[in-house]
Design a protein around this motif. Structure first.
Motif, PDB file in Angstrom:
ATOM      1  N   SER A  82       0.492  -1.649  -0.014  1.00 11.42           N
ATOM      2  CA  SER A  82       0.228  -0.283   0.491  1.00 11.42           C
ATOM      3  C   SER A  82       0.486   1.328  -0.333  1.00 11.42           C
ATOM      4  O   SER A  82       0.353   2.432  -0.272  1.00 11.42           O
ATOM      5  N   GLY A  83       1.888   1.144   0.377  1.00  5.82           N
ATOM      6  CA  GLY A  83       2.634   2.399   0.166  1.00  5.82           C
ATOM      7  C   GLY A  83       3.715   1.981  -1.121  1.00  5.82           C
ATOM      8  O   GLY A  83       3.102   2.383  -2.100  1.00  5.82           O
ATOM      9  N   ASP A  84       4.709   1.825  -1.348  1.00  2.00           N
ATOM     10  CA  ASP A  84       5.912   1.595  -2.496  1.00  2.00           C
ATOM     11  C   ASP A  84       4.928   1.184  -3.350  1.00  2.00           C
ATOM     12  O   ASP A  84       4.788   2.263  -4.309  1.00  2.00           O
ATOM     13  N   ILE A  85       4.119  -0.306  -3.710  1.00  2.00           N
ATOM     14  CA  ILE A  85       3.866   0.102  -5.332  1.00  2.00           C
ATOM     15  C   ILE A  85       2.326   0.712  -5.279  1.00  2.00           C
ATOM     16  O   ILE A  85       1.994   1.095  -7.034  1.00  2.00           O
ATOM     17  N   ASN A  86       1.781   0.416  -4.245  1.00  2.00           N
ATOM     18  CA  ASN A  86       0.691   1.162  -5.012  1.00  2.00           C
ATOM     19  C   ASN A  86       0.453   2.847  -5.184  1.00  2.00           C
ATOM     20  O   ASN A  86       0.320   3.324  -6.492  1.00  2.00           O
ATOM     21  N   LYS A  87       1.337   3.511  -4.688  1.00  2.00           N
ATOM     22  CA  LYS A  87       2.272   5.345  -4.917  1.00  2.00           C
ATOM     23  C   LYS A  87       2.343   5.020  -6.102  1.00  2.00           C
ATOM     24  O   LYS A  87       1.957   6.356  -6.593  1.00  2.00           O
ATOM     25  N   LYS A  88       3.440   3.855  -6.609  1.00  2.00           N
ATOM     26  CA  LYS A  88       3.937   4.104  -7.905  1.00  2.00           C
ATOM     27  C   LYS A  88       2.755   4.195  -8.861  1.00  2.00           C
ATOM     28  O   LYS A  88       2.742   5.013 -10.029  1.00  2.00           O
ATOM     29  N   LEU A  89       1.760   3.388  -8.620  1.00  2.00           N
ATOM     30  CA  LEU A  89       1.148   3.015  -9.691  1.00  2.00           C
ATOM     31  C   LEU A  89       0.369   4.542 -10.163  1.00  2.00           C
ATOM     32  O   LEU A  89      -0.448   4.689 -11.012  1.00  2.00           O
ATOM     33  N   VAL A  90      -0.617   4.704  -8.864  1.00  2.00           N
ATOM     34  CA  VAL A  90      -0.563   6.383  -8.956  1.00  2.00           C
ATOM     35  C   VAL A  90       0.058   7.432  -9.799  1.00  2.00           C
ATOM     36  O   VAL A  90      -0.598   8.216  -9.979  1.00  2.00           O
ATOM     37  N   THR A  91       1.197   7.676  -8.986  1.00  2.00           N
ATOM     38  CA  THR A  91       1.495   8.198  -9.511  1.00  2.00           C
ATOM     39  C   THR A  91       1.885   8.540 -11.153  1.00  2.00           C
ATOM     40  O   THR A  91       1.480   9.038 -11.953  1.00  2.00           O
ATOM     41  N   HIS A  92       2.220   7.104 -12.089  1.00  2.00           N
ATOM     42  CA  HIS A  92       2.211   6.847 -12.543  1.00  2.00           C
ATOM     43  C   HIS A  92       0.717   7.089 -13.720  1.00  2.00           C
ATOM     44  O   HIS A  92       1.427   7.840 -14.118  1.00  2.00           O
ATOM     45  N   LEU A  93      -0.382   6.805 -12.918  1.00  2.31           N
ATOM     46  CA  LEU A  93      -1.552   6.991 -13.590  1.00  2.31           C
ATOM     47  C   LEU A  93      -1.408   8.928 -13.959  1.00  2.31           C
ATOM     48  O   LEU A  93      -2.039   9.074 -14.591  1.00  2.31           O
ATOM     49  N   GLN A  94      -1.195   9.108 -12.667  1.00  2.00           N
ATOM     50  CA  GLN A  94      -1.852  10.630 -12.617  1.00  2.00           C
ATOM     51  C   GLN A  94      -0.736  11.503 -14.001  1.00  2.00           C
ATOM     52  O   GLN A  94      -1.202  12.624 -14.350  1.00  2.00           O
ATOM     53  N   ARG A  95       0.528  10.879 -13.889  1.00  2.00           N
ATOM     54  CA  ARG A  95       1.320  11.294 -15.593  1.00  2.00           C
ATOM     55  C   ARG A  95       0.671  11.706 -15.873  1.00  2.00           C
ATOM     56  O   ARG A  95       0.332  12.397 -17.238  1.00  2.00           O
ATOM     57  N   GLY A  97      -2.654  11.074 -16.848  1.00  2.00           N
ATOM     58  CA  GLY A  97      -4.152  12.328 -16.832  1.00  2.00           C
ATOM     59  C   GLY A  97      -4.998  11.000 -16.092  1.00  2.00           C
ATOM     60  O   GLY A  97      -6.421  12.358 -16.354  1.00  2.00           O
ATOM     61  N   VAL A  98      -4.922  10.155 -15.188  1.00  2.00           N
ATOM     62  CA  VAL A  98      -6.090   9.742 -14.672  1.00  2.00           C
ATOM     63  C   VAL A  98      -5.774  10.398 -13.734  1.00  2.00           C
ATOM     64  O   VAL A  98      -5.169  10.489 -12.760  1.00  2.00           O
ATOM     65  N   LYS A  99      -7.594  10.375 -12.951  1.00  2.00           N
ATOM     66  CA  LYS A  99      -7.015  10.881 -11.529  1.00  2.00           C
ATOM     67  C   LYS A  99      -7.692  10.039 -10.604  1.00  2.00           C
ATOM     68  O   LYS A  99      -8.466   9.659 -10.498  1.00  2.00           O
ATOM     69  N   ALA A 100      -6.343   9.019 -10.088  1.00  2.00           N
ATOM     70  CA  ALA A 100      -6.038   7.884  -9.670  1.00  2.00           C
ATOM     71  C   ALA A 100      -6.091   7.708  -7.924  1.00  2.00           C
ATOM     72  O   ALA A 100      -5.726   9.011  -7.466  1.00  2.00           O
ATOM     73  N   ILE A 101      -6.922   7.251  -7.777  1.00  2.00           N
ATOM     74  CA  ILE A 101      -6.727   7.317  -5.588  1.00  2.00           C
ATOM     75  C   ILE A 101      -5.992   5.899  -5.646  1.00  2.00           C
ATOM     76  O   ILE A 101      -7.202   4.810  -5.785  1.00  2.00           O
ATOM     77  N   GLY A 102      -4.885   5.685  -5.158  1.00  2.00           N
ATOM     78  CA  GLY A 102      -5.160   4.596  -4.034  1.00  2.00           C
ATOM     79  C   GLY A 102      -5.296   4.222  -2.580  1.00  2.00           C
ATOM     80  O   GLY A 102      -5.574   5.394  -1.883  1.00  2.00           O
ATOM     81  N   ILE A 103      -5.213   3.074  -2.562  1.00  2.00           N
ATOM     82  CA  ILE A 103      -6.891   2.496  -1.662  1.00  2.00           C
ATOM     83  C   ILE A 103      -6.241   1.596  -0.766  1.00  2.00           C
ATOM     84  O   ILE A 103      -6.191   0.181  -1.994  1.00  2.00           O
ATOM     85  N   SER A 104      -5.781   1.301   0.234  1.00  2.00           N
ATOM     86  CA  SER A 104      -5.440  -0.575   0.738  1.00  2.00           C
ATOM     87  C   SER A 104      -7.431  -0.828   0.824  1.00  2.00           C
ATOM     88  O   SER A 104      -7.494  -0.413   1.517  1.00  2.00           O
ATOM     89  N   GLY A 105      -6.808  -2.851   1.105  1.00  2.00           N
ATOM     90  CA  GLY A 105      -8.172  -3.071   1.268  1.00  2.00           C
ATOM     91  C   GLY A 105      -8.300  -2.899   2.739  1.00  2.00           C
ATOM     92  O   GLY A 105      -9.214  -2.973   3.364  1.00  2.00           O
ATOM     93  N   LEU A 106      -7.753  -2.056   3.693  1.00  2.00           N
ATOM     94  CA  LEU A 106      -7.686  -1.653   5.168  1.00  2.00           C
ATOM     95  C   LEU A 106      -8.744  -0.091   5.309  1.00  2.00           C
ATOM     96  O   LEU A 106      -9.506  -0.353   5.722  1.00  2.00           O
ATOM     97  N   ASP A 107      -8.647   0.324   4.291  1.00  2.00           N
ATOM     98  CA  ASP A 107      -8.987   1.358   4.206  1.00  2.00           C
ATOM     99  C   ASP A 107     -10.618   1.867   3.665  1.00  2.00           C
ATOM    100  O   ASP A 107     -10.909   0.885   2.982  1.00  2.00           O
ATOM    101  N   GLY A 108     -11.603   2.067   5.205  1.00  5.40           N
ATOM    102  CA  GLY A 108     -13.009   2.008   4.853  1.00  5.40           C
ATOM    103  C   GLY A 108     -12.988   0.845   4.559  1.00  5.40           C
ATOM    104  O   GLY A 108     -14.338   0.422   5.027  1.00  5.40           O
TER     105      GLY A 108
END
Ligand code: ADP
Ligand code: MG
Length: 269
Positions: A82-95, A97-108
């Motif tokens: 939920s840190g390293d890998i999730n955030k790499k994907l989120v930043t790549h998607l933002q680059r 132009g996709v409005k990506a939100i990283g979320i783990s199964g723990l959140d909510g």
């Protein structure tokens, strides 16, 4: 239509492969509702080893291979997924132009799981043995309203396969299985992208597998693919209309899997 796409660890590690997959994913997002689920077990192993925590892998009598997850490993797993890998994907998607939100199964409480009490494994001598289940979970529910809410507001959820246990513990859940439960809950088509063209039997890629054929098929598969086919069957049982296992290394990996040009498709009947 809603589409759930799961990407494996190898794709996350290779920048060019990731660009290819996420570029196509962007096209899917522009037309349909989409969720990205990721794996990344190899990266967890790499970082755990650097931290001095040697990882142990176990194999079930049915041939499923998994990480033995004690408490420390669960913490490292959650940190890397939920840190390293999730955030790499989120930043790549933002680059892209996709409005990506990283979320783990723990959140909510997105993914709730039951801790496996005992695991049956095949030990080094090839004998069956029961061991403590550790911090691995069996998914029991998906709070899909969180995903609906994000998607309906124009955001694209990127989900790390970590689940919340009964006693609020952090549990390791398999990425393919997490994607299957999410696709089932959303009644979404599931695309499991990996490093092979689909389910290969006698050197050929199977094009279509009906649900009643899965049980017989599972016995013929090796580690990695057995989990994916199990997950494909699970997704159909939970309400996904279709599942495709396909390569993430080809051009337009998601759209060509959705159109049925490539990969192994799974349908209820
Ligand atoms: P991912 O990181 O995408 O989850 P895995 O390594 O877990 O990838 O699973 C895919 C692997 O499954 C393939 O690379 C292949 O080595 C293995 N595999 C075992 N049996 C089969 C089979 N019958 N057909 C295709 N791949 C298989
Ligand atoms: Mg795998």
């Amino acid at each position: 239509m809603t589409v759930v796409v799961k990407v494996g660890g190898d794709l996350v590690k290779d920048e060019r492969a990731l660009d290819n997959v996420l570029g196509d994913f962007k096209g899917v997002v522009s037309k349909d509702r989409a969720v990205l689920v990721h794996g990344g077990g190899d990266i967890v192993t790499e970082i755990a080893t650097k931290l001095g925590k040697e990882q142990v892998f176990i194999t079930s009598p049915e041939g499923f291979r998994s990480r033995y997850t004690d408490r420390e490993t669960a913490e490292i797993y959650s940190m890397v997924m939920s840190g390293d890998i999730n955030k790499k994907l989120v930043t790549h998607l933002q680059r892209l132009g996709v409005k990506a939100i990283g979320i783990s199964g723990l959140d909510g409480g997105l993914l709730r799981a039951e801790r496996k009490k005992r695991l049956v494994i095949i030990d080094e001598r090839g004998r069956k043995r029961a061991i403590d289940g550790g911090y691995t979970g069996r998914i029991v529910s998906v709070e899909s309203s969180i995903l609906d809410m994000l998607m309906n507001s124009g955001y694209t959820p990127v989900v790390a396969p970590v689940a919340l246990g009964d006693e609020y513990e952090i549990l390791n859940v398999d990425g393919d299985r997490a994607a299957a439960h999410i696709a089932g809950a959303l009644k979404a088509t599931l695309v499991l992208l990996t490093d092979v063209e689909g389910v290969i039997l006698d050197g050929r890629v199977l094009r279509l597998v009906k649900q009643h054929e899965v049980e017989g098929l599972l016995k013929k598969l090796g580690p990695g693919m057995i989990t994916k086919v199990y997950a494909a069957n699970e997704a159909l049982s939970l309400g996904a209309p279709r599942v495709v296992i396909s390569s993430g290394l080809k051009d337009h990996p998601i759209t060509s899997a959705l159109s049925g040009e490539v990969g192994t498709s799974f349908m209820a009947s």
